[in-house]
Motif scaffolding. Sequence first.
Motif, PDB file in Angstrom:
ATOM      1  N   HIS A  80       0.836  -1.206   0.000  1.00 21.90           N
ATOM      2  CA  HIS A  80       0.000   0.000   0.000  1.00 21.90           C
ATOM      3  C   HIS A  80       0.870   1.255   0.000  1.00 21.90           C
ATOM      4  N   ALA A  81       1.893   1.286   0.860  1.00 22.75           N
ATOM      5  CA  ALA A  81       2.760   2.472   0.949  1.00 22.75           C
ATOM      6  C   ALA A  81       3.539   2.688  -0.346  1.00 22.75           C
ATOM      7  N   ALA A  84       0.972   3.785  -3.145  1.00 18.75           N
ATOM      8  CA  ALA A  84       0.391   5.114  -2.918  1.00 18.75           C
ATOM      9  C   ALA A  84       1.368   6.230  -3.247  1.00 18.75           C
ATOM     10  N   THR A  85       2.661   5.988  -2.997  1.00 17.43           N
ATOM     11  CA  THR A  85       3.676   7.017  -3.255  1.00 17.43           C
ATOM     12  C   THR A  85       4.335   6.863  -4.617  1.00 17.43           C
ATOM     13  N   ALA A 124       3.163   9.685  -8.510  1.00 15.02           N
ATOM     14  CA  ALA A 124       1.963   9.949  -7.714  1.00 15.02           C
ATOM     15  C   ALA A 124       1.813  11.461  -7.533  1.00 15.02           C
ATOM     16  N   PHE A 135       4.238   6.926   7.132  1.00 14.27           N
ATOM     17  CA  PHE A 135       2.998   6.172   7.248  1.00 14.27           C
ATOM     18  C   PHE A 135       2.748   5.743   8.686  1.00 14.27           C
ATOM     19  N   SER A 142      -6.062   0.882   6.404  1.00 15.21           N
ATOM     20  CA  SER A 142      -4.789   0.952   5.688  1.00 15.21           C
ATOM     21  C   SER A 142      -3.915   2.036   6.301  1.00 15.21           C
ATOM     22  N   LYS A 144      -1.855   5.290   6.819  1.00 16.90           N
ATOM     23  CA  LYS A 144      -2.118   6.617   6.257  1.00 16.90           C
ATOM     24  C   LYS A 144      -0.800   7.370   6.125  1.00 16.90           C
ATOM     25  N   CYS A 147       2.388  13.578   4.434  1.00 19.98           N
ATOM     26  CA  CYS A 147       3.388  14.216   3.585  1.00 19.98           C
ATOM     27  C   CYS A 147       4.012  15.389   4.336  1.00 19.98           C
TER      28      CYS A 147
END
Length: 300
Positions: A80-81, A84-85, A124, A135, A142, A144, A147
């Motif tokens: 996921h990390a 996502a990035t 991304a 994260f 999941s 989060k 940033c």
Amino acid sequence: AALAARQPGDIVLRGEHGEWNAVAVRHAVRDLADRLAGSRVLAVLADNGPEWVIADLAALHAGLVHLPLPAFFSPAQLAHALVATAADALLTDQPERIDGLGLGFVRAGQWNGLAFMQRKAEAARLPAGTAKVSFTSGSTGSPKGVCLSAAGLLATASALTARLADIPVGRHLAVLPLALLLENVAGIHAPLLRGAEVILPPLPKLGWRGMSGFDPEALQGAAAAASAHSLILVPELLKAWTQFLAASGQPAPAGLQYVAVGGARVDRALLARARALGLPVYQGYGLTECGSVVSLNRPG
């Protein structure tokens, strides 16, 4: 700038396999930054050590986004990390875990004992100025990603340095995983700004035993051997260490000047017991969304 102001031979980082002086760290940061040219997001999945710190500084130097990956993340959390990035470069001492995710990372060599992996990925949409994505554990779903800007991280580390400037700390022992923002900011950036040495044993040498718990006797030995002046704990580690000192009759390691405790609520009685046993503990509070530490207690 803080590293450049040090004497060339000053020891900056000390790990299991050797020490790094100011010149060596600066050269390694520049060399890795050059190698990362063309990448956007550098993920790091590795045990504590000087290499982790140099990777963190190299990403900052090169203007890349750094994605620290906690080793305790599940495969789904790691994936996921990374997705996502849109991480496209990765340094790890656990390449098999990355292979198993099936995200297209291929091995592109080695760097200081870590596997260097790359992949092609569409960028991304991260907020402008993002330097690090931290994260959370994802206890409510999941993980989060928060940033964070380089300026914000520097502001937090600088404030910590100023707040504790009168406390004689020349050696910080990193006890928490470096992928946790608290140790990253308060245990790497702040000590480097104040000209301290950062001691970085592998986590098992500090008592971390994975799912089987934590060994406070190992932490006691590591803190004493390092002649550490400061370290950061979470309440459960402090509780285990306090119980060990009380049961064994051993004194707290000589030289400790400041032990920060945060990450969760700290019972006032636990702080009192720890201080009675010679541990100079002080509570801190922070949020990942605020760049880690927001407030902390200090002597007096």
